[in-house]
Motif scaffolding. Structure first.
Motif, PDB file in Angstrom:
ATOM      1  N   ARG A  45      38.363  57.882   5.725  1.00 50.16           N
ATOM      2  CA  ARG A  45      38.983  59.206   5.587  1.00 50.16           C
ATOM      3  C   ARG A  45      40.503  59.140   5.640  1.00 50.16           C
ATOM      4  N   GLY A  46      41.059  58.004   6.003  1.00 46.01           N
ATOM      5  CA  GLY A  46      42.508  57.866   5.977  1.00 46.01           C
ATOM      6  C   GLY A  46      43.189  57.990   7.324  1.00 46.01           C
ATOM      7  N   GLY A  47      42.498  57.695   8.392  1.00 40.50           N
ATOM      8  CA  GLY A  47      43.117  57.689   9.704  1.00 40.50           C
ATOM      9  C   GLY A  47      42.488  58.686  10.660  1.00 40.50           C
ATOM     10  N   LEU A  48      42.931  58.612  11.905  1.00 41.37           N
ATOM     11  CA  LEU A  48      42.366  59.432  12.970  1.00 41.37           C
ATOM     12  C   LEU A  48      42.606  60.919  12.733  1.00 41.37           C
ATOM     13  N   ASP A  49      43.807  61.279  12.291  1.00 43.73           N
ATOM     14  CA  ASP A  49      44.127  62.698  12.092  1.00 43.73           C
ATOM     15  C   ASP A  49      43.215  63.332  11.047  1.00 43.73           C
ATOM     16  N   ALA A  50      43.061  62.678   9.910  1.00 46.74           N
ATOM     17  CA  ALA A  50      42.218  63.221   8.835  1.00 46.74           C
ATOM     18  C   ALA A  50      40.762  63.297   9.273  1.00 46.74           C
ATOM     19  N   PHE A  51      40.305  62.302  10.011  1.00 43.62           N
ATOM     20  CA  PHE A  51      38.915  62.310  10.478  1.00 43.62           C
ATOM     21  C   PHE A  51      38.660  63.473  11.424  1.00 43.62           C
ATOM     22  N   LEU A  52      39.548  63.663  12.395  1.00 44.93           N
ATOM     23  CA  LEU A  52      39.343  64.714  13.393  1.00 44.93           C
ATOM     24  C   LEU A  52      39.449  66.108  12.782  1.00 44.93           C
ATOM     25  N   LEU A  53      40.363  66.297  11.848  1.00 45.34           N
ATOM     26  CA  LEU A  53      40.514  67.620  11.236  1.00 45.34           C
ATOM     27  C   LEU A  53      39.298  67.992  10.393  1.00 45.34           C
ATOM     28  N   LYS A  54      38.620  67.011   9.835  1.00 44.63           N
ATOM     29  CA  LYS A  54      37.449  67.284   9.007  1.00 44.63           C
ATOM     30  C   LYS A  54      36.151  67.291   9.819  1.00 44.63           C
ATOM     31  N   ALA A  55      36.176  66.749  11.035  1.00 44.73           N
ATOM     32  CA  ALA A  55      34.964  66.605  11.847  1.00 44.73           C
ATOM     33  C   ALA A  55      34.514  67.940  12.425  1.00 44.73           C
ATOM     34  N   ASP A  56      33.213  68.037  12.692  1.00 36.95           N
ATOM     35  CA  ASP A  56      32.629  69.198  13.335  1.00 36.95           C
ATOM     36  C   ASP A  56      32.879  69.105  14.838  1.00 36.95           C
ATOM     37  N   GLU A  57      33.352  70.199  15.445  1.00 36.81           N
ATOM     38  CA  GLU A  57      33.704  70.159  16.870  1.00 36.81           C
ATOM     39  C   GLU A  57      32.506  69.906  17.766  1.00 36.81           C
ATOM     40  N   ASN A  58      31.312  70.258  17.329  1.00 40.91           N
ATOM     41  CA  ASN A  58      30.123  70.072  18.162  1.00 40.91           C
ATOM     42  C   ASN A  58      29.805  68.602  18.393  1.00 40.91           C
ATOM     43  N   GLU A  59      30.176  67.731  17.473  1.00 32.70           N
ATOM     44  CA  GLU A  59      29.884  66.304  17.600  1.00 32.70           C
ATOM     45  C   GLU A  59      30.912  65.568  18.459  1.00 32.70           C
ATOM     46  N   LEU A  60      32.103  66.123  18.579  1.00 28.09           N
ATOM     47  CA  LEU A  60      33.183  65.435  19.273  1.00 28.09           C
ATOM     48  C   LEU A  60      33.042  65.546  20.785  1.00 28.09           C
ATOM     49  N   SER A  61      33.570  64.543  21.490  1.00 28.99           N
ATOM     50  CA  SER A  61      33.619  64.606  22.942  1.00 28.99           C
ATOM     51  C   SER A  61      34.711  65.596  23.347  1.00 28.99           C
ATOM     52  N   MET A  62      34.748  65.961  24.605  1.00 24.11           N
ATOM     53  CA  MET A  62      35.752  66.919  25.081  1.00 24.11           C
ATOM     54  C   MET A  62      37.167  66.376  24.875  1.00 24.11           C
ATOM     55  N   ARG A  63      37.332  65.091  25.088  1.00 22.79           N
ATOM     56  CA  ARG A  63      38.647  64.470  24.902  1.00 22.79           C
ATOM     57  C   ARG A  63      39.072  64.502  23.437  1.00 22.79           C
ATOM     58  N   ALA A  64      38.106  64.245  22.543  1.00 24.87           N
ATOM     59  CA  ALA A  64      38.408  64.258  21.117  1.00 24.87           C
ATOM     60  C   ALA A  64      38.667  65.690  20.623  1.00 24.87           C
ATOM     61  N   ARG A  65      37.977  66.683  21.212  1.00 26.79           N
ATOM     62  CA  ARG A  65      38.231  68.083  20.846  1.00 26.79           C
ATOM     63  C   ARG A  65      39.645  68.497  21.200  1.00 26.79           C
ATOM     64  N   LEU A  66      40.100  68.092  22.376  1.00 28.25           N
ATOM     65  CA  LEU A  66      41.462  68.390  22.795  1.00 28.25           C
ATOM     66  C   LEU A  66      42.464  67.735  21.856  1.00 28.25           C
ATOM     67  N   LEU A  67      42.209  66.502  21.504  1.00 30.89           N
ATOM     68  CA  LEU A  67      43.064  65.770  20.579  1.00 30.89           C
ATOM     69  C   LEU A  67      43.092  66.446  19.214  1.00 30.89           C
ATOM     70  N   ARG A  68      41.935  66.922  18.759  1.00 22.95           N
ATOM     71  CA  ARG A  68      41.837  67.609  17.463  1.00 22.95           C
ATOM     72  C   ARG A  68      42.683  68.876  17.462  1.00 22.95           C
ATOM     73  N   ARG A  69      42.622  69.638  18.549  1.00 27.48           N
ATOM     74  CA  ARG A  69      43.406  70.877  18.647  1.00 27.48           C
ATOM     75  C   ARG A  69      44.903  70.584  18.636  1.00 27.48           C
ATOM     76  N   GLN A  70      45.318  69.525  19.326  1.00 32.54           N
ATOM     77  CA  GLN A  70      46.737  69.147  19.345  1.00 32.54           C
ATOM     78  C   GLN A  70      47.211  68.755  17.951  1.00 32.54           C
ATOM     79  N   ILE A  71      46.385  67.998  17.231  1.00 34.32           N
ATOM     80  CA  ILE A  71      46.752  67.561  15.880  1.00 34.32           C
ATOM     81  C   ILE A  71      46.817  68.754  14.939  1.00 34.32           C
ATOM     82  N   ALA A  72      45.853  69.671  15.043  1.00 43.97           N
ATOM     83  CA  ALA A  72      45.842  70.857  14.182  1.00 43.97           C
ATOM     84  C   ALA A  72      47.080  71.708  14.435  1.00 43.97           C
TER      85      ALA A  72
END
Length: 99
Positions: free
Chosen positions: A62-89
């Motif tokens: 997908r082209g890196g961590l940022d692109a993966f997290l922005l496209k990922a479904d929040e239900n599958e992510l861990s709490m730490r990854a959800r926080l990271l996704r929100r910061q990146i967004a």
């Protein structure tokens, strides 16, 4: 720490060992978890995550961590990854608004 991927939610599955005599005993299929350090381009930081080998390939595809997290479904992510996704967004929306 549970045996789950922080990015895809892939976890332990159960099944049977089946012998030649067709005897069945319970077993566990463990995910192939790796400790990796992934870099966020938007935040400019490195993050140490416990991800499956399959998720690592998906991140690269997908082209890196940022692109993966922005496209990922929040239900599958861990709490730490959800926080990271929100910061990146938040960071990417601020950058888009400034441009």
């Amino acid at each position: 720490m549970s045996r789950m991927c922080e990015l895809t939610g892939k976890g332990v599955q159960t099944g049977n060992n089946v012998s030649h005599a067709n005897n069945k005993t319970r077993r566990r299929f463990l995910p192939n978890l790796c400790h990796v350090t992934l870099i966020s381009d938007a935040l400019g930081q490195r993050f140490r995550l416990r991800v499956s080998a399959h998720a690592l390939r998906s991140v690269e595809h997908r082209g890196g961590l940022d692109a993966f997290l922005l496209k990922a479904d929040e239900n599958e992510l861990s709490m730490r990854a959800r926080l990271l996704r929100r910061q990146i967004a938040k960071k990417t929306s601020e950058a888009a608004a400034a441009a």
